[in-house]
Design a protein around this motif. Structure first.
Motif, PDB file in Angstrom:
ATOM      1  N   LYS A 199       0.802  -1.301   0.035  1.00  0.00           N
ATOM      2  CA  LYS A 199       0.031  -0.056   0.006  1.00  0.00           C
ATOM      3  C   LYS A 199       0.926   1.179  -0.209  1.00  0.00           C
ATOM      4  N   ALA A 200       0.408   2.365  -0.516  1.00  0.00           N
ATOM      5  CA  ALA A 200       1.104   3.537  -0.806  1.00  0.00           C
ATOM      6  C   ALA A 200       1.654   4.041   0.559  1.00  0.00           C
ATOM      7  N   GLY A 201       2.844   4.363   0.699  1.00  0.00           N
ATOM      8  CA  GLY A 201       3.420   4.733   1.988  1.00  0.00           C
ATOM      9  C   GLY A 201       3.901   3.683   2.884  1.00  0.00           C
ATOM     10  N   THR A 202       3.809   2.440   2.547  1.00  0.00           N
ATOM     11  CA  THR A 202       4.263   1.356   3.224  1.00  0.00           C
ATOM     12  C   THR A 202       5.268   0.514   2.203  1.00  0.00           C
ATOM     13  N   GLN A 203       6.025  -0.295   2.780  1.00  0.00           N
ATOM     14  CA  GLN A 203       7.026  -1.181   2.235  1.00  0.00           C
ATOM     15  C   GLN A 203       6.941  -2.664   2.449  1.00  0.00           C
ATOM     16  N   PRO A 204       7.207  -3.536   1.634  1.00  0.00           N
ATOM     17  CA  PRO A 204       7.109  -4.737   2.126  1.00  0.00           C
ATOM     18  C   PRO A 204       8.166  -4.976   3.074  1.00  0.00           C
ATOM     19  N   VAL A 205       7.906  -5.837   4.206  1.00  0.00           N
ATOM     20  CA  VAL A 205       9.059  -5.790   5.201  1.00  0.00           C
ATOM     21  C   VAL A 205       9.534  -7.065   4.974  1.00  0.00           C
ATOM     22  N   THR A 206      11.027  -7.385   5.845  1.00  0.00           N
ATOM     23  CA  THR A 206      11.430  -8.515   5.948  1.00  0.00           C
ATOM     24  C   THR A 206      10.567  -9.624   6.599  1.00  0.00           C
ATOM     25  N   CYS A 207      10.585 -10.826   5.987  1.00  0.00           N
ATOM     26  CA  CYS A 207       9.735 -11.849   6.559  1.00  0.00           C
ATOM     27  C   CYS A 207      10.352 -12.495   7.870  1.00  0.00           C
ATOM     28  N   ARG A 208       9.735 -12.493   8.853  1.00  0.00           N
ATOM     29  CA  ARG A 208      10.118 -12.854  10.346  1.00  0.00           C
ATOM     30  C   ARG A 208      10.187 -14.432  10.622  1.00  0.00           C
ATOM     31  N   THR A 209       9.381 -15.261   9.639  1.00  0.00           N
ATOM     32  CA  THR A 209       9.748 -16.622   9.787  1.00  0.00           C
ATOM     33  C   THR A 209      10.943 -17.227   9.499  1.00  0.00           C
ATOM     34  N   CYS A 210      11.479 -16.448   8.098  1.00  0.00           N
ATOM     35  CA  CYS A 210      12.931 -16.935   7.881  1.00  0.00           C
ATOM     36  C   CYS A 210      13.930 -16.036   7.726  1.00  0.00           C
ATOM     37  N   ARG A 211      13.549 -15.009   8.306  1.00  0.00           N
ATOM     38  CA  ARG A 211      14.428 -13.578   8.612  1.00  0.00           C
ATOM     39  C   ARG A 211      14.914 -13.374   7.176  1.00  0.00           C
ATOM     40  N   GLY A 212      14.032 -13.196   6.170  1.00  0.00           N
ATOM     41  CA  GLY A 212      14.377 -12.496   4.785  1.00  0.00           C
ATOM     42  C   GLY A 212      15.179 -13.757   3.821  1.00  0.00           C
ATOM     43  N   HIS A 217       0.737  -4.491   4.473  1.00  0.00           N
ATOM     44  CA  HIS A 217      -0.487  -3.716   4.128  1.00  0.00           C
ATOM     45  C   HIS A 217      -0.574  -3.743   2.569  1.00  0.00           C
ATOM     46  N   PRO A 218      -1.587  -4.604   1.940  1.00  0.00           N
ATOM     47  CA  PRO A 218      -1.455  -4.855   0.408  1.00  0.00           C
ATOM     48  C   PRO A 218      -1.905  -3.806  -0.160  1.00  0.00           C
ATOM     49  N   PRO A 261      -4.295  -1.766  -2.455  1.00  0.00           N
ATOM     50  CA  PRO A 261      -5.659  -1.924  -2.898  1.00  0.00           C
ATOM     51  C   PRO A 261      -6.054  -2.094  -4.217  1.00  0.00           C
ATOM     52  N   THR A 262      -4.910  -1.539  -5.104  1.00  0.00           N
ATOM     53  CA  THR A 262      -5.435  -1.416  -6.347  1.00  0.00           C
ATOM     54  C   THR A 262      -4.984  -2.901  -6.692  1.00  0.00           C
ATOM     55  N   CYS A 263      -3.992  -3.525  -6.430  1.00  0.00           N
ATOM     56  CA  CYS A 263      -3.422  -4.828  -6.996  1.00  0.00           C
ATOM     57  C   CYS A 263      -3.882  -5.856  -6.142  1.00  0.00           C
ATOM     58  N   ARG A 264      -4.161  -5.419  -4.975  1.00  0.00           N
ATOM     59  CA  ARG A 264      -4.438  -6.788  -4.070  1.00  0.00           C
ATOM     60  C   ARG A 264      -3.100  -7.314  -3.616  1.00  0.00           C
ATOM     61  N   GLY A 265      -2.018  -6.693  -3.560  1.00  0.00           N
ATOM     62  CA  GLY A 265      -0.838  -7.047  -3.138  1.00  0.00           C
ATOM     63  C   GLY A 265      -0.202  -7.723  -4.127  1.00  0.00           C
ATOM     64  N   LEU A 266      -0.545  -8.082  -5.382  1.00  0.00           N
ATOM     65  CA  LEU A 266       0.159  -8.841  -6.596  1.00  0.00           C
ATOM     66  C   LEU A 266       1.297  -7.852  -7.094  1.00  0.00           C
ATOM     67  N   GLY A 267       1.051  -6.606  -7.001  1.00  0.00           N
ATOM     68  CA  GLY A 267       2.196  -6.014  -7.719  1.00  0.00           C
ATOM     69  C   GLY A 267       1.828  -5.924  -9.149  1.00  0.00           C
ATOM     70  N   GLN A 268       0.778  -6.273  -9.704  1.00  0.00           N
ATOM     71  CA  GLN A 268       0.546  -6.326 -11.126  1.00  0.00           C
ATOM     72  C   GLN A 268      -0.726  -6.198 -11.353  1.00  0.00           C
TER      73      GLN A 268
END
Ligand SMILES: [Zn+2]
Ligand SMILES: [Zn+2]
Length: 369
Positions: free
Chosen positions: A154-167, A196-197, A199-206
């Protein structure tokens, strides 16, 4: 899935079996049904999973005690922590049989991915193939989402490092004697998750988009030609290059002309007097009409070649010819006068004017007489 079998039965041990016996039974069965040894075998895969489940419980004294009492490892809450284990297994199998479980979504590649190639079937008229030109086509394809610039966040947010695998995109887990590195289920191996996906692409990026592309059709293009439009396929993922677009040309048939290489063939019917006496007639070409001289004595099947009135060579090597194939039509309805004149003509026929007819009967005579 069938109802769960008894774990003791699964491992083939009795209820009083010692931890050593359970471990031994598990090792033996796990080796036997390991997917590496049974590639593509679904029932072995199920069996291997079942064996793992059973050992997860019976190999742990606490869980085993609970199981013995309640018939389940975690009374009242289902199999706690078990879901993760199971879905983890799904990923192990994905990794082992990559490309086999086609039904599963999500590639495990971490980095940039090239966009998919697209194919478009374009039907053009015969004349368009002859002259070439430009055509606009509309391509539905996946394009990078503008709202999130392809990140899926979502605008203003960034994907974050996955906690499960630490990236790292991979998690290691050990099960009995097996230690397996598997794709992280949380981030599907990408190492980052979108909290926070967009809303336009529902988190797909496409997003699905329609794009108008201009296709240059070369003059003389043949039916079935595949034109490659580099970079006009789907957008790449995570900065990967786009795929290509392949436009496959279908040329509609022409009611008058047939194509052979760069030459055009056209069947021209002429009356039997035109064929006998010769004539000047107008015939069609792909670009208009031309005058053609029919020589006296033309036969059905005679071919008259008109230079340069065929199709342009697609590689620019000049033009083909137009071949007029003569078809002689014998009159079917004669007036009394026409009939009278033809009968007069027939009486004048001396054979020398019909070499084919004469030649044929001479052959027949040579054989039978
Ligand atoms: Zn992860
Ligand atoms: Zn988006």
């Amino acid at each position: 899935m069938n109802a769960k079998r008894d774990y003791y039965e699964v491992l083939g041990v009795d209820r009083e079996a010692s931890p050593e016996e359970i471990k031994k039974a598990y090792r033996k069965l796990a080796h036997q049904y390991h997917p590496d040894k049974n590639p593509g075998d679904r029932s072995s895969e199920e069996r291997f999973k079942e064996i793992g489940e059973a050992y997860e419980i019976l190999g742990n004294p606490e869980k085993r005690a609970t199981y013995d009492r309640f018939g389940t490892a975690s009374p009242g809450r289902g199999f706690e922590g078990f879901g993760g284990f199971e879905s983890g297994f799904g990923s192990i199998f994905d990794d082992i049989f990559e490309g086999f479980f086609t039904g599963r979504a999500g590639r495990t590649t971490r980095g940039a991915q090239r966009g998919a190639d697209l194919r478009y079937n374009l039907e053009i008229r015969f004349e368009e193939a002859a002259t070439g030109g430009e055509k606009e086509i509309v391509i539905p394809r996946m394009e990078s989402c503008h709202a999130c610039r392809g990140t899926g966040a979502k605008a203003g947010t960034q994907p974050v490092t996955c906690r499960t695998c630490r990236g790292t995109g991979q998690v290691r887990y050990s099960q009995g004697f097996l230690t397996v590195s598997q794709t992280c289920g949380q981030c599907r191996g990408e190492g980052r998750v979108v909290e926070h996906p967009c809303p336009t692409c529902r988190g797909l990026g496409q997003v699905r988009a329609e794009r108008t592309v201009t296709v240059k059709i070369p003059a003389g293009v043949e039916n079935g030609t595949r034109l490659k439009l580099a970079g006009e396929g789907e957008t790449g993922v995570r900065g990967g290059p786009p795929g290509d677009l392949y436009v496959v040309i279908t040329v509609k048939e022409h009611p008058l002309f047939a194509r052979q290489g760069d030459d055009l063939y056209c069947e021209i019917p002429v009356s039997f007097t035109q064929a006998a006496l010769g004539a000047q007639i107008e015939i069609p070409t792909i670009t208009g009409r031309v005058t053609l001289k029919i020589p006296a004595g033309s036969q059905t099947g005679s071919e008259l070649r008109i230079k340069g009135k065929g199709l342009p060579n697609v590689r620019g090597y000049g033009r083909g010819d137009l071949v007029a194939r003569i078809f002689v039509e014998v009159p079917t309805h004669l007036t009394a006068k026409q009939r009278d004149l033809l009968e007069q003509y027939a009486r004048l026929e001396d054979g020398a004017g019909s070499p084919l007819v004469q030649g044929f009967w001479e052959k027949v005579k040579a054989i039978f007489d």
